[in-house]
Design an enzyme around this catalytic site. Sequence first.
Site, PDB file in Angstrom:
ATOM      1  N   ARG A 131     -10.862   9.477   1.302  1.00  0.00           N
ATOM      2  CA  ARG A 131     -10.804  10.326   2.640  1.00  0.00           C
ATOM      3  C   ARG A 131     -12.134  11.075   2.880  1.00  0.00           C
ATOM      4  O   ARG A 131     -12.360  11.102   3.960  1.00  0.00           O
ATOM      5  CB  ARG A 131      -9.563  10.849   2.879  1.00  0.00           C
ATOM      6  CG  ARG A 131      -8.111   9.819   2.914  1.00  0.00           C
ATOM      7  CD  ARG A 131      -7.122  10.646   3.027  1.00  0.00           C
ATOM      8  NE  ARG A 131      -5.743   9.664   2.981  1.00  0.00           N
ATOM      9  CZ  ARG A 131      -4.396   9.792   2.767  1.00  0.00           C
ATOM     10  NH1 ARG A 131      -4.090  11.109   2.352  1.00  0.00           N
ATOM     11  NH2 ARG A 131      -3.852   8.878   2.590  1.00  0.00           N
TER      12      ARG A 131
ATOM     13  N   LYS B 248       0.994  -1.090   0.061  1.00  0.00           N
ATOM     14  CA  LYS B 248       0.117   0.034   0.075  1.00  0.00           C
ATOM     15  C   LYS B 248       0.868   1.175  -0.243  1.00  0.00           C
ATOM     16  O   LYS B 248       1.718   1.415   0.794  1.00  0.00           O
ATOM     17  CB  LYS B 248      -1.015   0.177   1.107  1.00  0.00           C
ATOM     18  CG  LYS B 248      -1.801   1.017   1.322  1.00  0.00           C
ATOM     19  CD  LYS B 248      -2.762   1.114   2.481  1.00  0.00           C
ATOM     20  CE  LYS B 248      -3.622   2.053   2.646  1.00  0.00           C
ATOM     21  NZ  LYS B 248      -4.644   2.022   3.721  1.00  0.00           N
TER      22      LYS B 248
ATOM     23  N   LYS C 277       1.234   9.987   5.719  1.00  0.00           N
ATOM     24  CA  LYS C 277       1.553   8.681   6.133  1.00  0.00           C
ATOM     25  C   LYS C 277       2.754   8.003   5.399  1.00  0.00           C
ATOM     26  O   LYS C 277       2.719   6.807   5.368  1.00  0.00           O
ATOM     27  CB  LYS C 277       0.261   7.903   5.647  1.00  0.00           C
ATOM     28  CG  LYS C 277      -1.165   8.459   6.093  1.00  0.00           C
ATOM     29  CD  LYS C 277      -2.252   7.463   5.858  1.00  0.00           C
ATOM     30  CE  LYS C 277      -3.810   8.246   6.638  1.00  0.00           C
ATOM     31  NZ  LYS C 277      -4.781   7.061   6.350  1.00  0.00           N
TER      32      LYS C 277
ATOM     33  N   SER D 287     -10.159   5.130  -5.023  1.00  0.00           N
ATOM     34  CA  SER D 287     -11.188   6.346  -5.383  1.00  0.00           C
ATOM     35  C   SER D 287     -10.677   7.297  -6.305  1.00  0.00           C
ATOM     36  O   SER D 287     -11.410   7.946  -7.246  1.00  0.00           O
ATOM     37  CB  SER D 287     -11.228   7.052  -3.984  1.00  0.00           C
ATOM     38  OG  SER D 287     -10.199   7.521  -3.722  1.00  0.00           O
TER      39      SER D 287
ATOM     40  N   LYS E 234      -2.123  -1.525  -3.758  1.00  0.00           N
ATOM     41  CA  LYS E 234      -2.801  -0.380  -3.597  1.00  0.00           C
ATOM     42  C   LYS E 234      -2.011   0.664  -3.758  1.00  0.00           C
ATOM     43  O   LYS E 234      -1.152   0.841  -2.988  1.00  0.00           O
ATOM     44  CB  LYS E 234      -3.827  -0.331  -2.355  1.00  0.00           C
ATOM     45  CG  LYS E 234      -4.782   0.679  -2.165  1.00  0.00           C
ATOM     46  CD  LYS E 234      -5.356   0.644  -0.887  1.00  0.00           C
ATOM     47  CE  LYS E 234      -6.613   1.657  -0.738  1.00  0.00           C
ATOM     48  NZ  LYS E 234      -6.991   1.915   0.619  1.00  0.00           N
TER      49      LYS E 234
ATOM     50  N   TYR F  22     -15.083   0.173  -7.300  1.00  0.00           N
ATOM     51  CA  TYR F  22     -16.590   0.836  -7.063  1.00  0.00           C
ATOM     52  C   TYR F  22     -17.291   0.758  -8.322  1.00  0.00           C
ATOM     53  O   TYR F  22     -18.554   0.798  -8.182  1.00  0.00           O
ATOM     54  CB  TYR F  22     -16.099   2.451  -6.848  1.00  0.00           C
ATOM     55  CG  TYR F  22     -15.563   2.553  -5.680  1.00  0.00           C
ATOM     56  CD1 TYR F  22     -16.002   2.374  -4.318  1.00  0.00           C
ATOM     57  CD2 TYR F  22     -14.144   3.054  -5.861  1.00  0.00           C
ATOM     58  CE1 TYR F  22     -14.984   2.581  -3.130  1.00  0.00           C
ATOM     59  CE2 TYR F  22     -13.160   3.129  -4.547  1.00  0.00           C
ATOM     60  CZ  TYR F  22     -13.793   3.150  -3.331  1.00  0.00           C
ATOM     61  OH  TYR F  22     -12.959   3.227  -2.376  1.00  0.00           O
TER      62      TYR F  22
END
Length: 338
Positions: free
Chosen positions: A217, A207, A230, A287, A261, A326
Site C-alpha cells: 500500500r 485473497k 477491507k 510485500s 494471497k 519481488y
Amino acid sequence: MSHPIPSRTVSPFPITRLRRTRSSEALRDLVRENSLSVGDLIWPVFVVDGEGVEQDIPSMPGVTRKSIDALVEAAHQAADLGIPAMCLFPYTDPALKTEECEEAWNPDNLSNRAIRAIKEAVPDIAVMTDIALDPYNANGHDGIVKGGEILNDETVEALVKMALAQADAGADILGPSDMMDGRIGAIRAAIEADGHRNLTIMSYTAKYASAYYGPFRDAVGASGALKGDKKTYQMDPANSDEAMRLVERDLMEGADMIMVKPGMPYLDICRRVKTEFGVPTFAYQVSGEYAMQEAAAAQGWLDGDKVMAESLMAFKRAGCDGILTYYAPRMAHMLEGK
C-alpha cells in the site's frame, strides 16, 4: 476432489536408512521431489509517471517504482533472464483519484500506457494486470464506496470497463484482485463479447484480509487514502472451506488460473486448491513477506539468498504452478548462474 493418502510401510532400520539418499549432492538431486525454475516466476512491478524515474520504496528494500521507460528496460532484463511474465501496479497521481474511480478505465491511464509500451518493446513477455479500484479510489478501497458501504454490483460494472480497457491495451493476463462477488463471470462475458477470446484470467480467488499488505500500500500510494478496512470483501484469515467455495465459483465463471494471497502464511490453502481442483494454482509472495525476510537479512540474522530460495521452494512443495514474487529477477539470476 481430494485423494486419500495411501498407507505406507517402511522397512525397519537398518534395512531402511533414509539418510542414504541424502549422502551426496548427486543423490539429493536424483530424489528431489520438487524443483523451482525461472519459468515459475511472475515479477510484480510498480509504475509511476515521468521519465527516467526510479523511486525507492523504503518499506521494500531493493524494490523501486519505475517510469514507463525504466519499466521497458526491466522488461528486457526479465526476458533476458527467462522470466515469463510481469504484473503491473500503478502509483496513481492523487489528483486523479476520485470516488467514482473513472481513471481506472481511462484508455491512456498509466497502467494502459505501460502495457502498450512493454508489448511493443518486448512482445514475448506476458503482461499481467491488476483489476481493482484502490489505485484510483479517493477512499483507498477496491470498490466504490457509498455511505460507508463498499458496493458490489456497481463496482463490478466499473471493473468490467477497467478490464476491457486493459484488454484493448494488449494485456495477456487479467488479474481481478478486488474480491467482489460475480466479477469473474461479468469480466469473462464482456471480453468474450469484445473479441478477446484468448485473454487469460488469473483470479485472486482466495485473497485474505491480511496485515501483510502494508508495504504494498505504501508502494502504490494507497496507505493514507484507505478509510476503514477491507474485511467486508477480503477473506477472513480463519477460513479455509470458504476458499474452496470461491475457487469453484470462479472456475465456473471463467477463471483460467487461481491465485492465493498472501503466500507463505496460506500454503495450506494452496495445497487444498491444487489437490481438490487440479487447476493452475498460483500464490503471491506479498510485500510483507518480502519485507520481513529482507529486514532480517539486513541485520545478518538470516542468509538472504538461502531464505529467498527456500521460501520460493515452499510454494512449489505446496502445489503451486507459479509464484508472484519481488525476488523474481534475483532468483532468476541465481537459477541461471548469471
